[in-house]
Design an enzyme around this catalytic site. Structure first.
Site, PDB file in Angstrom:
ATOM      1  N   LYS A 180       6.584  48.079 -58.741  1.00 57.49           N
ATOM      2  CA  LYS A 180       7.643  47.528 -59.412  1.00 57.49           C
ATOM      3  C   LYS A 180       7.634  47.893 -61.033  1.00 57.49           C
ATOM      4  O   LYS A 180       6.630  47.642 -61.908  1.00 57.49           O
ATOM      5  CB  LYS A 180       7.520  46.122 -59.573  1.00 57.49           C
ATOM      6  CG  LYS A 180       8.972  45.176 -59.649  1.00 57.49           C
ATOM      7  CD  LYS A 180       9.670  45.394 -61.073  1.00 57.49           C
ATOM      8  CE  LYS A 180       9.120  44.535 -61.903  1.00 57.49           C
ATOM      9  NZ  LYS A 180       9.622  44.840 -63.352  1.00 57.49           N
ATOM     10  N   GLY A 233       0.178  44.129 -67.980  1.00 58.82           N
ATOM     11  CA  GLY A 233       1.132  43.465 -68.857  1.00 58.82           C
ATOM     12  C   GLY A 233       0.612  42.305 -69.799  1.00 58.82           C
ATOM     13  O   GLY A 233      -0.668  42.569 -70.036  1.00 58.82           O
ATOM     14  N   SER A 234       1.425  41.378 -69.795  1.00 55.63           N
ATOM     15  CA  SER A 234       0.978  40.168 -70.729  1.00 55.63           C
ATOM     16  C   SER A 234      -0.044  39.321 -70.226  1.00 55.63           C
ATOM     17  O   SER A 234       0.025  38.965 -68.890  1.00 55.63           O
ATOM     18  CB  SER A 234       2.049  39.466 -71.418  1.00 55.63           C
ATOM     19  OG  SER A 234       2.807  38.807 -69.945  1.00 55.63           O
ATOM     20  N   THR A 235      -0.754  38.685 -71.049  1.00 55.75           N
ATOM     21  CA  THR A 235      -1.706  37.812 -70.471  1.00 55.75           C
ATOM     22  C   THR A 235      -0.968  36.637 -69.850  1.00 55.75           C
ATOM     23  O   THR A 235      -1.492  35.923 -68.679  1.00 55.75           O
ATOM     24  CB  THR A 235      -2.560  37.170 -71.657  1.00 55.75           C
ATOM     25  OG1 THR A 235      -3.394  38.402 -71.948  1.00 55.75           O
ATOM     26  CG2 THR A 235      -3.579  36.071 -71.238  1.00 55.75           C
ATOM     27  N   GLU A 236       0.178  36.130 -70.530  1.00 55.12           N
ATOM     28  CA  GLU A 236       1.035  35.098 -69.999  1.00 55.12           C
ATOM     29  C   GLU A 236       1.372  35.625 -68.443  1.00 55.12           C
ATOM     30  O   GLU A 236       1.070  34.397 -67.672  1.00 55.12           O
ATOM     31  CB  GLU A 236       2.292  34.809 -70.950  1.00 55.12           C
ATOM     32  CG  GLU A 236       3.153  33.961 -70.453  1.00 55.12           C
ATOM     33  CD  GLU A 236       4.506  34.127 -71.218  1.00 55.12           C
ATOM     34  OE1 GLU A 236       4.707  35.193 -72.199  1.00 55.12           O
ATOM     35  OE2 GLU A 236       5.313  33.111 -71.009  1.00 55.12           O
ATOM     36  N   VAL A 237       1.899  36.439 -68.256  1.00 52.23           N
ATOM     37  CA  VAL A 237       2.203  36.618 -66.963  1.00 52.23           C
ATOM     38  C   VAL A 237       1.321  37.045 -66.001  1.00 52.23           C
ATOM     39  O   VAL A 237       1.093  36.399 -64.717  1.00 52.23           O
ATOM     40  CB  VAL A 237       3.547  37.998 -66.811  1.00 52.23           C
ATOM     41  CG1 VAL A 237       3.626  38.349 -65.475  1.00 52.23           C
ATOM     42  CG2 VAL A 237       4.317  37.494 -67.526  1.00 52.23           C
ATOM     43  N   GLY A 238       0.297  37.606 -66.441  1.00 55.87           N
ATOM     44  CA  GLY A 238      -1.192  37.625 -65.771  1.00 55.87           C
ATOM     45  C   GLY A 238      -1.609  36.547 -65.226  1.00 55.87           C
ATOM     46  O   GLY A 238      -2.122  36.302 -63.998  1.00 55.87           O
ATOM     47  N   GLU A 256      -4.736  43.983 -66.128  1.00 57.07           N
ATOM     48  CA  GLU A 256      -5.312  44.594 -67.102  1.00 57.07           C
ATOM     49  C   GLU A 256      -3.994  44.033 -68.310  1.00 57.07           C
ATOM     50  O   GLU A 256      -2.947  44.135 -68.366  1.00 57.07           O
ATOM     51  CB  GLU A 256      -5.133  46.191 -66.989  1.00 57.07           C
ATOM     52  CG  GLU A 256      -5.893  47.103 -68.110  1.00 57.07           C
ATOM     53  CD  GLU A 256      -5.282  47.088 -69.434  1.00 57.07           C
ATOM     54  OE1 GLU A 256      -5.302  46.269 -70.431  1.00 57.07           O
ATOM     55  OE2 GLU A 256      -4.399  48.299 -69.301  1.00 57.07           O
ATOM     56  N   CYS A 290      -2.669  48.332 -75.276  1.00 54.03           N
ATOM     57  CA  CYS A 290      -3.389  47.205 -75.131  1.00 54.03           C
ATOM     58  C   CYS A 290      -4.664  47.144 -75.798  1.00 54.03           C
ATOM     59  O   CYS A 290      -4.997  46.176 -76.217  1.00 54.03           O
ATOM     60  CB  CYS A 290      -3.641  47.014 -73.575  1.00 54.03           C
ATOM     61  SG  CYS A 290      -4.347  48.482 -73.057  1.00 54.03           S
ATOM     62  N   GLU A 386      -1.785  38.897 -80.353  1.00 52.39           N
ATOM     63  CA  GLU A 386      -1.344  40.268 -80.133  1.00 52.39           C
ATOM     64  C   GLU A 386       0.114  40.484 -80.647  1.00 52.39           C
ATOM     65  O   GLU A 386       0.996  39.866 -80.277  1.00 52.39           O
ATOM     66  CB  GLU A 386      -1.244  40.417 -78.508  1.00 52.39           C
ATOM     67  CG  GLU A 386      -0.859  42.080 -78.195  1.00 52.39           C
ATOM     68  CD  GLU A 386      -1.317  42.228 -76.683  1.00 52.39           C
ATOM     69  OE1 GLU A 386      -0.941  41.614 -75.879  1.00 52.39           O
ATOM     70  OE2 GLU A 386      -1.973  43.465 -76.664  1.00 52.39           O
TER      71      GLU A 386
HETATM   72  P1  NAI Z   1       5.523  41.181 -69.414  1.00 53.74           P
HETATM   73  O1  NAI Z   1       4.012  40.658 -68.944  1.00 53.74           O
HETATM   74  O2  NAI Z   1       6.473  40.273 -69.131  1.00 53.74           O
HETATM   75  O3  NAI Z   1       5.733  42.485 -68.287  1.00 53.74           O
HETATM   76  C1  NAI Z   1       4.971  43.383 -67.490  1.00 53.74           C
HETATM   77  C2  NAI Z   1       5.526  43.528 -66.301  1.00 53.74           C
HETATM   78  O4  NAI Z   1       5.520  42.242 -65.414  1.00 53.74           O
HETATM   79  C3  NAI Z   1       6.991  44.080 -66.085  1.00 53.74           C
HETATM   80  O5  NAI Z   1       6.910  44.838 -65.178  1.00 53.74           O
HETATM   81  C4  NAI Z   1       7.627  42.769 -65.902  1.00 53.74           C
HETATM   82  O6  NAI Z   1       9.081  42.895 -65.223  1.00 53.74           O
HETATM   83  C5  NAI Z   1       6.721  41.951 -64.964  1.00 53.74           C
HETATM   84  N1  NAI Z   1       6.842  40.614 -64.882  1.00 53.74           N
HETATM   85  C6  NAI Z   1       7.266  39.550 -65.955  1.00 53.74           C
HETATM   86  N2  NAI Z   1       7.343  38.666 -65.530  1.00 53.74           N
HETATM   87  C7  NAI Z   1       6.792  38.455 -64.172  1.00 53.74           C
HETATM   88  C8  NAI Z   1       6.749  37.551 -63.278  1.00 53.74           C
HETATM   89  N3  NAI Z   1       6.956  36.102 -63.478  1.00 53.74           N
HETATM   90  N4  NAI Z   1       6.091  37.861 -62.037  1.00 53.74           N
HETATM   91  C9  NAI Z   1       5.778  39.121 -61.980  1.00 53.74           C
HETATM   92  N5  NAI Z   1       6.043  40.151 -62.636  1.00 53.74           N
HETATM   93  C10 NAI Z   1       6.569  39.798 -63.855  1.00 53.74           C
HETATM   94  O7  NAI Z   1       5.516  41.852 -70.695  1.00 53.74           O
HETATM   95  P2  NAI Z   1       6.663  42.195 -71.749  1.00 53.74           P
HETATM   96  O8  NAI Z   1       7.579  41.040 -71.653  1.00 53.74           O
HETATM   97  O9  NAI Z   1       7.046  43.442 -71.417  1.00 53.74           O
HETATM   98  O10 NAI Z   1       5.663  42.040 -73.154  1.00 53.74           O
HETATM   99  C11 NAI Z   1       5.605  40.981 -73.470  1.00 53.74           C
HETATM  100  C12 NAI Z   1       4.058  41.274 -74.226  1.00 53.74           C
HETATM  101  O11 NAI Z   1       2.872  41.603 -73.376  1.00 53.74           O
HETATM  102  C13 NAI Z   1       3.994  42.269 -75.293  1.00 53.74           C
HETATM  103  O12 NAI Z   1       4.127  41.539 -76.575  1.00 53.74           O
HETATM  104  C14 NAI Z   1       2.483  42.552 -75.397  1.00 53.74           C
HETATM  105  O13 NAI Z   1       1.734  41.614 -76.294  1.00 53.74           O
HETATM  106  C15 NAI Z   1       2.034  42.445 -73.869  1.00 53.74           C
HETATM  107  N6  NAI Z   1       1.957  43.523 -72.990  1.00 53.74           N
HETATM  108  C16 NAI Z   1       0.569  44.362 -72.841  1.00 53.74           C
HETATM  109  C17 NAI Z   1       0.630  45.345 -71.945  1.00 53.74           C
HETATM  110  C18 NAI Z   1      -0.924  46.050 -71.804  1.00 53.74           C
HETATM  111  O14 NAI Z   1      -0.806  47.044 -71.811  1.00 53.74           O
HETATM  112  N7  NAI Z   1      -1.547  45.073 -71.637  1.00 53.74           N
HETATM  113  C19 NAI Z   1       1.765  46.049 -71.941  1.00 53.74           C
HETATM  114  C20 NAI Z   1       2.983  45.486 -72.265  1.00 53.74           C
HETATM  115  C21 NAI Z   1       3.119  44.393 -72.818  1.00 53.74           C
HETATM  116 MG    MG Z   2       8.111  39.414 -70.240  1.00 51.43          MG
END
Ligand code: NAI
Ligand code: MG
Length: 489
Positions: A180, A233-238, A256, A290, A386
């Site tokens: 995805k 992605g984000s720690t919140e969603v992780g 990650e 990140c 972050e």
């Molecule tokens: P996000 O964590 O919401 O999105 C990352 C992925 O997770 C996307 O594919 C998104 O569609 C998916 N996702 C979102 N909600 C989900 C859920 N409930 N269940 C399953 N998958 C879900 O990150 P976002 O909103 O793009 O960015 C927010 C913050 O996250 C950024 O400001 C940054 O601080 C951090 N981030 C960290 C990254 C890293 O490399 N570790 C990469 C992107 C964002």
């Molecule tokens: Mg998000």
């Protein structure tokens, strides 16, 4: 505006390009001018169900994929790597259009991705178990077997590398996958998927379903037939995925996540070189990284000179049309633009000293001036959270013990760097800082052979290297009874 040919906008399930079940589409936006690039098929639960079913079938014991020798899986991956190199210019341009990163960098990331694929291609037939001298009359060994159907949920900051970080080790290990991509940057995942089809990887082994997180992403993470989720992605969603998804079927989770990485500069450093390194650490990929070294700790003896140099370098940083020779393009989307501008505002209001940037650039597109705050205090919002944008925070320190405690005073632990010529300081820092990667007189040195991942809330598990492939296998222990009596035959 540069014209880039867009060939793929549909879901890829079981080797076919298909519309979503709902026929819905979503727009992907050009961050340079906020216009719609193209509509992309929007996957949701019904599409994830189809993709997972295809991946499950491809993983079935008599499938074409399962019958391949491990070395043949490796050969398919080598071919994929060659196609990535072949199409690097096109893929890079497509990435720049969708993501906004400078085109030179985007093309370099495609070649980097090809090398990651090659690393895992070479691993395919070198995933070894052990023979173990167990107690009892048995012959014992372990088999490292593919974990099964793997879901990959991707971010938008390095779309092609993140795609191969998930797909290459999974395929090398013999798994099948459903990916995805991030909703902000779906186009290159689809273009790389076309190369997977061209290579001739069997149907159902790789499936790609663009869509949003709470719909397609959540459906993938909760799916009972998915054996593992790899998420960046984000720690919140992780945290959400880690707590909710295994409750369904105890699926394996690797994460990650974010960071607030410290880079510590000691008095003995060459100020010019250190300021350049710290600049790159904070601003690479427009700060959308990140491991961005966003907390620059500078020892008091060189602090004032360092701040002046850091401001000068940031002011020189070229920002603009990412199809031209600039160091920084626009931020990825309106949400991230607003979020980063909010942090810049918090820095100003919180009492940090603004020494460079501090505003948007122009009035169209998500461009932000490279911004440097000095005299940042540990408790300020900009030092704790972050930001994920082009913002560097410079903090002053006096002693080694003080700065190690301050560097570690974070819920994150992804990267850390130290700049010094004193081997005792460097090694003591390596020993005591709590981070998944530590860099001495260099920053963000990543390589396919080196495990990458976080301590604390920066993640779980490692990608790349030997550790990376082990996240895609289960360990099966075998004990075979040996004859108890002399054999007659
Ligand atoms: P996000 O964590 O919401 O999105 C990352 C992925 O997770 C996307 O594919 C998104 O569609 C998916 N996702 C979102 N909600 C989900 C859920 N409930 N269940 C399953 N998958 C879900 O990150 P976002 O909103 O793009 O960015 C927010 C913050 O996250 C950024 O400001 C940054 O601080 C951090 N981030 C960290 C990254 C890293 O490399 N570790 C990469 C992107 C964002
Ligand atoms: Mg998000």
């Amino acid at each position: 505006m540069v014209k880039v040919d867009i060939k793929y906008t549909k879901l890829f399930i079981n080797n076919e390009w298909v519309d979503s079940v709902s026929k819905k589409t979503f727009p992907t936006i050009n961050p340079q001018d906020e216009t719609v690039i193209v509509q992309v098929a929007e996957g949701d639960k019904a599409d994830i169900d189809l993709a997972v079913a295809a991946a499950k079938k491809a993983f079935y014991r008599y499938s074409e994929w399962r019958k391949l020798d491990a070395s043949q899986r490796g050969h398919l991956l080598y071919k994929l790597a060659d196609l990535l190199d072949r199409d690097a210019d096109y893929l890079g341009e497509l990435e720049t259009l969708d993501c906004g990163k400078p085109v030179k960098q985007a093309i370099a990331e495609v070649h980097w991705s090809a090398n990651v694929v090659r690393y895992f291609a070479g691993k395919a037939d070198k995933i070894l178990g052990n023979t173990i001298p167990a107690d009892g009359e048995v012959l014992s060994f372990t088999l490292k077997e593919p974990v099964g159907v793997c879901g990959g949920i991707l971010p938008w900051n390095y779309p092609i590398p993140m795609f191969v970080y998930k797909v290459a080790p999974a395929l090398a290990a013999g798994c099948t996958v459903v990916i995805k991509p991030a909703e902000q940057t779906p186009l290159t995942a689809l273009a790389v998927t076309a190369l997977i089809k061209e290579v001739g990887i069997p149907a159902g082994v790789v499936n790609v379903v663009p869509g949003y997180g709470p719909t397609a992403g959540a459906a993938l993470s909760y799916h009972p037939d998915v054996d593992k989720i790899a998420f960046t992605g984000s720690t919140e969603v992780g945290k959400l995925i880690l707590t909710a998804a295994p409750a369904v079927n105890l699926k394996r989770i690797t994460l990650e996540l974010g960071g607030k990485s410290p880079l510590v500069v000691f008095n003995d450093a060459d100020i010019d070189e250190a300021a350049e390194l710290a600049h790159k650490a904070a601003f690479s990929n427009g700060g959308q990284c990140c491991v961005a070294g966003t907390r620059t700790y500078v020892q008091s003896g060189i602090y004032d000179k360092f701040v002046a140099k850091a401001a000068e370098i940031a002011k020189r940083r070229t920002v603009g049309n990412p199809f031209t020779d600039v160091q920084q393009g626009p931020q990825v989307d309106s949400d991230m633009f607003a979020k980063v501008m909010g942090y810049i505002d918090a820095g100003k209001k919180g009492g940090a000293r603004l020494v460079a940037g501090g505003d948007r650039q122009g009035n169209k597109g998500y461009y932000i001036q490279p911004t440097v705050f000095a005299d940042v205090q540990d408790n300020m919002k900009i030092a704790r959270e972050e930001i994920f944008g082009p913002v560097q925070s410079i903090l002053k320190f006096d002693t080694f013990e003080e700065v190690v405690d301050r560097a570690n005073d974070s819920n994150y632990g992804l990267g850390a760097g130290v700049i010094t010529n004193d081997i005792n300081i460097a090694l003591a820092f390596v020993r005591h800082v709590r981070a998944g990667s530590v860099w001495v007189n260099v920053y963000e040195h990543v390589s396919p052979q080196l495990p990458f991942g976080g301590f604390k809330e920066s993640g779980l598990g490692r990608e790349m290297g030997e550790d990376g492939i082990l996240q895609y296998v289960e360990n099966k222990t075998v004990a075979v009874s040996l004859p108890k009596k002399p054999l007659q035959k």
